[in-house]
Motif scaffolding. Structure first.
Motif, PDB file in Angstrom:
ATOM      1  N   SER A  11      84.189  57.452  84.264  1.00 39.76           N
ATOM      2  CA  SER A  11      84.898  58.177  84.502  1.00 39.76           C
ATOM      3  C   SER A  11      86.469  57.800  85.273  1.00 39.76           C
ATOM      4  N   LEU A  46      83.567  66.237  91.234  1.00 40.32           N
ATOM      5  CA  LEU A  46      83.051  65.398  90.159  1.00 40.32           C
ATOM      6  C   LEU A  46      84.612  65.533  89.759  1.00 40.32           C
ATOM      7  N   GLY A  59      78.465  65.563  79.900  1.00 46.28           N
ATOM      8  CA  GLY A  59      78.002  65.994  80.835  1.00 46.28           C
ATOM      9  C   GLY A  59      76.377  65.347  80.864  1.00 46.28           C
ATOM     10  N   ARG A  63      73.901  64.483  84.103  1.00 51.15           N
ATOM     11  CA  ARG A  63      73.412  65.674  84.966  1.00 51.15           C
ATOM     12  C   ARG A  63      72.489  64.714  85.230  1.00 51.15           C
ATOM     13  N   GLY A  83      84.145  70.807  90.872  1.00 52.89           N
ATOM     14  CA  GLY A  83      84.024  69.897  88.933  1.00 52.89           C
ATOM     15  C   GLY A  83      85.502  70.131  88.358  1.00 52.89           C
ATOM     16  N   GLY A  87      84.096  66.784  85.063  1.00 47.38           N
ATOM     17  CA  GLY A  87      82.572  67.771  86.174  1.00 47.38           C
ATOM     18  C   GLY A  87      82.874  68.808  85.665  1.00 47.38           C
ATOM     19  N   LEU A  91      78.480  70.482  85.607  1.00 44.39           N
ATOM     20  CA  LEU A  91      78.040  71.214  86.778  1.00 44.39           C
ATOM     21  C   LEU A  91      77.174  72.528  85.368  1.00 44.39           C
ATOM     22  N   GLY A 190      83.690  75.436  89.165  1.00 49.13           N
ATOM     23  CA  GLY A 190      84.128  74.508  87.647  1.00 49.13           C
ATOM     24  C   GLY A 190      85.452  74.650  87.287  1.00 49.13           C
TER      25      GLY A 190
END
Length: 222
Positions: A11, A46, A59, A63, A83, A87, A91, A190
């Motif tokens: 991140s 996220l 991603g 998860r 998200g 992010g 999702l 999202g």
């Protein structure tokens, strides 16, 4: 409200998201991908970045992080979850949102100030905007093209679940110019652009992204 911001390995926008949460009037709580609980937060962000180096798919590894077990359960109970960019990808991989994000149409990483239209202001993350509001928010992605089958796209459109749409030239090839979507309940959003980078005049793109964080104030008293 206490808003948790998850940090995954890779991140890079988590601190920016924490700052935006604070500017939005909330207490930011740092959550680690290995956390087995959400530490009493009222909402979760996220953030963007390259979680787990985007290995396998963007991603796809995140998860399975312990924290995502808790995020999924909380989202299913109605907790607001946002998200952003990576992010959003998490999702989709977690099946909290339909569709997928694939490589940009021109196969290039993008970084620009992107005009958007807010299509749905009935979510906990967008209630500070007028429906149809036109805003400019930073966009930066390499795999930001939203895709889904026609039936899913029609359902998103018909149920008013397209949250934001690109204006002007489509930057990444997202189907139907979709920049953000929500789940059926509306608590999970999202968004491919980065509102956390558009919260202060000093950063150059203005403050149009701040509404995604101030909206939670109204949600807290709804």
């Amino acid at each position: 409200m206490k808003v948790g911001v998850v940090t995954f390995p890779g991140s890079l926008d988590d601190v920016d998201a924490q700052r935006a949460v604070g500017l939005g009037g909330h207490e930011a709580v740092a959550l680690w991908h290995g956390d087995a609980d959400l530490r009493g937060v009222d909402a979760v962000v996220l953030p963007g970045g390259f979680s787990y180096g985007d290995y396998l798919r963007c991603g796809a590894i995140s998860r399975f992080s312990p924290v995502m077990t808790e995020v999924v359960a909380a989202a299913e109970r109605g907790m607001p979850v946002l998200g952003i960019c990576n992010g959003f990808q998490v999702l989709c991989e977690s099946h909290l949102l339909p569709g997928a994000l694939i490589r940009n149409q021109r196969q290039k990483f993008l970084c620009l100030d992107q005009p958007l239209r807010i299509e749905n202001n009935r979510t906990p993350w967008t209630s500070a905007y007028d429906e149809g509001a036109e805003v400019t928010i930073v966009l930066k992605n390499g795999e930001g093209s939203f895709v889904a089958d026609t039936e899913t796209l029609d359902r998103l459109e018909g149920e008013g679940r397209v949250v934001a749409r690109y204006l002007g030239a489509n930057p990444n090839g997202s189907l139907r110019d979709i920049a953000g979507i929500c789940n059926e309940r509306g608590n999970v959003v999202g968004l491919m652009p980065h509102p956390e980078h558009s919260v202060e005049e000093l950063t150059g793109s203005g403050t149009d992204g701040l509404g995604f964080f101030t909206s939670l104030v109204a949600a807290a008293f709804a």
